[in-house]
Every structure is written in C-alpha cells, then in structure tokens.
Design an enzyme around this catalytic site. Structure first.
Site, short mmCIF file in Angstrom:
data_model
loop_
_atom_site.label_atom_id
_atom_site.label_comp_id
_atom_site.label_asym_id
_atom_site.label_seq_id
_atom_site.Cartn_x
_atom_site.Cartn_y
_atom_site.Cartn_z
N ASP A 200 -2.42 -1.37 10.39
CA ASP A 200 -2.69 -1.39 8.94
C ASP A 200 -3.34 -2.69 8.48
O ASP A 200 -3.79 -2.78 7.34
CB ASP A 200 -1.38 -1.29 8.15
CG ASP A 200 -0.71 0.05 8.27
OD1 ASP A 200 -1.36 1.00 8.75
OD2 ASP A 200 0.47 0.16 7.87
N LYS B 122 0.85 -1.21 0.00
CA LYS B 122 0.00 0.00 0.00
C LYS B 122 0.87 1.24 0.00
O LYS B 122 2.06 1.18 0.38
CB LYS B 122 -0.94 0.04 1.21
CG LYS B 122 -0.27 0.02 2.61
CD LYS B 122 0.20 1.37 3.13
CE LYS B 122 0.83 1.27 4.51
NZ LYS B 122 1.72 2.35 4.86
O1 C5P Z 1 0.12 -0.90 14.80
P1 C5P Z 1 1.53 -1.25 14.46
O2 C5P Z 1 2.03 -2.41 15.27
O3 C5P Z 1 1.78 -1.41 13.02
O4 C5P Z 1 2.40 0.00 14.92
C1 C5P Z 1 3.79 -0.06 15.09
C2 C5P Z 1 4.22 1.07 16.02
O5 C5P Z 1 4.00 2.34 15.40
C3 C5P Z 1 3.40 1.13 17.30
O6 C5P Z 1 3.98 0.34 18.30
C4 C5P Z 1 3.46 2.60 17.66
O7 C5P Z 1 4.65 2.89 18.32
C5 C5P Z 1 3.50 3.30 16.32
N1 C5P Z 1 2.17 3.77 15.87
C6 C5P Z 1 1.64 4.92 16.46
N2 C5P Z 1 0.41 5.37 16.05
C7 C5P Z 1 -0.28 4.72 15.08
C8 C5P Z 1 0.25 3.56 14.48
C9 C5P Z 1 1.50 3.13 14.90
O8 C5P Z 1 2.26 5.53 17.34
N3 C5P Z 1 -1.45 5.20 14.69
#
Ligand code: C5P
Length: 298
Positions: A137, A13
């Site tokens: 995501d 994406k």
């Molecule tokens: O959700 P995901 O595991 O992909 O996110 C990875 C890291 O990115 C999270 O641990 C967080 O630190 C950061 N993040 C964030 N805000 C979001 C998405 C991700 O701070 N909306």
C-alpha cells in the site's frame, strides 16, 4: 535549502472495492482495488541527527526495525547516502491493524519528508519502487487522493476526485487484525465473467452519486473476516439501517466504514452505532491528492 525539521501528515485510506484473486508464486495475492485517502491523519516530525534512525511513538510498543516508518527512514538514508541519520516523532491517530493503511502511510510520509529535509530529490518512479519494497500500500500514499491499485496493490493509476460530497464514518472496534493472517485463510471465489464488480464500481466512481457508489462497494475479504469476527458484520448492518449509502470493511479490517450523503446523517449514525457497539466512530471526508493539502509543514 536545509530545513531544521519537517512536519508532515500521513492520511488513512479506505478501499472502496477490493477484488482479491489467487495467490501468486511470490506469496502475494493478485488484486484490484480503489483506494481513497481520508482526512484522518497520523502526524510526523522529522529531524536530522548525526547518525542512526530513532523513532519515538507513545502509542506503539515497538518503534525499531519492525516499524515501517523506521524502515522507510533507513531505506532513504541507505539509498541516497544522505549525510546523517533521522529522528522521527510519530503521533498515531489512525487505528493500528485497522485496514486503514496507517503504517504504510507513515512510511510514505517519511520518504517524502526525508527528501525535503535533506534536500535530496529522488525521481518519483524511483521513490515508487522503494515504497513498494516497504509494503503493497505504500506507493499509493506518495500521492494519496484516489487511485486504482493492481498487482499486489502497488501498481497505482490516479483517479479523478469523486464529484459528489460524501461523508465518511469510520468504526474502530478497538482491536487489530493481522493482514497476513486474513490473506492466509482467504479462499478466492471462482471468477464469473458476467459479474465484474470492479468495472461497475469504477464506472459509478466516474459518473455516480453517493448512493450509486454505495451500492457498488465490495470487498472480497469481508466474508473471511466476518466469519472470524461476526460482530463486525452486525456493525455493518447497523450502518446500513442508519442510512449509510454503503458500508463495508476496509482492507483486511478491523475497521469498517460507511458512506453518507451529509455530515449530519453521518453524525446521527455515529450516535446510534456507538450506543449499540463497543468501539468508537470517527468522522472523515475524501481527500484530494497530496499537492492540494500540503506535502510538508515547516
Ligand atoms: O505488502 P504488505 O507487507 O503490506 O503485506 C502484508 C501481508 O499481507 C503480506 O505478507 C501477505 O501475506 C499479505 N498480502 C497478500 N497479497 C497482497 C498484499 C498483502 O497476500 N496483495
């Protein structure tokens, strides 16, 4: 019907707009984004095994519990009580740590593929909840196509396809950027009510041209990333000089993308960018939702 194996594609994406606000109490940042799936795929083959989860991938050093495909498989088996385990061969083409959602897409593909393999139907809203526990995501990739995302990125509203042809060029600098680290160093701007970039982008999406769309692209994380990796800002400038209608970082990077009116224009820009910078260019196009390009190949 029980199938011996499932082959499934997991697309990348790009984020055409990414508005990032304050950090929430749960540590995530509140955001609004427009996701668009593109025709650059990881490929997965899923097979049943008597028990346990095994993921094999030549391009990844670790394929255990910290791999999202592994965790998706374990989650599926645990929640559904599927009779047996899963063996997954993962062929990576999406750059790792590139901001293109490769790991998240692999996880969504495993959830969808495992349902077919075991012939277990999980309601889509339930699948969305499971996907959101794997990563912000992941829910987007269950349907793919184009969608807006809010919350921490997991609340998805499908968007109609962009009407005009757009050629996408991805630049992969060959190094990875940690999403968590970029969010940790990001400082949100104070919001001005006059300038709602997200609404402008959405209206261009619904009515516009590639040029109009290109002008309204934005990514609030770009400044933080370009500050640390100034060479990426130079690649973006090069994209624009080469005629991109718009260019920017995808997610937290490290990959950039440019939008072009035709594939010929994109190919010309690819030659110029590749000659000037270390890294590689990959051509792609916008993808419609999953049901139009096949969930599963047997
Ligand atoms: O959700 P995901 O595991 O992909 O996110 C990875 C890291 O990115 C999270 O641990 C967080 O630190 C950061 N993040 C964030 N805000 C979001 C998405 C991700 O701070 N909306």
């Amino acid at each position: 019907m029980k199938l011996p194996e499932i082959r499934i594609r997991a697309p990348a994406k790009i984020n055409l707009g990414l508005e990032v606000r304050e950090r929430r109490r749960d540590g995530y940042h509140q955001l609004r984004t427009i996701y668009q799936a593109i025709s650059l795929y990881d490929r997965l083959r899923l097979r049943r095994r008597p028990r346990g989860i095994v993921v094999r991938c030549r391009r990844l050093p670790r394929c255990g519990r910290d791999n999202l495909a592994w965790r998706a498989a374990a989650l599926f088996v645990e929640r559904t009580g599927a009779p047996g385990g899963l063996e997954i061969d993962l062929e990576k083409a999406i750059p790792v740590g590139g901001g293109l959602g490769g790991g998240s897409s692999d996880a969504a593909a495993v959830l969808l593929g495992a349902g077919r393999l075991f012939d277990i139907r999980v309601p889509l809203d339930e699948l969305h909840r499971w996907a959101a526990t794997l990563g912000s995501d992941v829910p987007f990739f269950l349907r793919a196509g184009a969608a807006s995302g809010s919350g921490r990125g997991e609340e998805i509203s499908p968007l109609p396809l962009f009407r005009r042809p757009v050629a996408v060029l991805i630049f992969d600098p060959g190094f990875a950027i940690s999403t968590a680290e970029i969010y940790r160093t990001f400082r949100p701007h104070r919001l001005t009510t006059k300038e709602d970039k997200f609404t402008m982008l959405l209206s261009r999406w619904r009515s516009g041209t590639a040029a109009g769309l290109g002008r309204t692209l934005f990514n609030d994380l770009e400044e933080t990333v370009f500050h640390r990796y100034p060479q990426l800002a130079e690649v973006k400038e090069c994209f624009l000089r080469q005629g991109a209608r718009g260019a920017q970082l995808s997610g937290t990077g490290a990959c950039l993308f440019g939008l072009f009116g035709t594939r010929g224009e994109a190919a010309r820009a690819a030659r110029a960018v590749s000659a000037a910078f270390a890294g590689r260019c990959l051509a792609a196009r916008f993808l419609p939702p999953r049901r139009r390009w096949g969930v599963v190949k047997r």
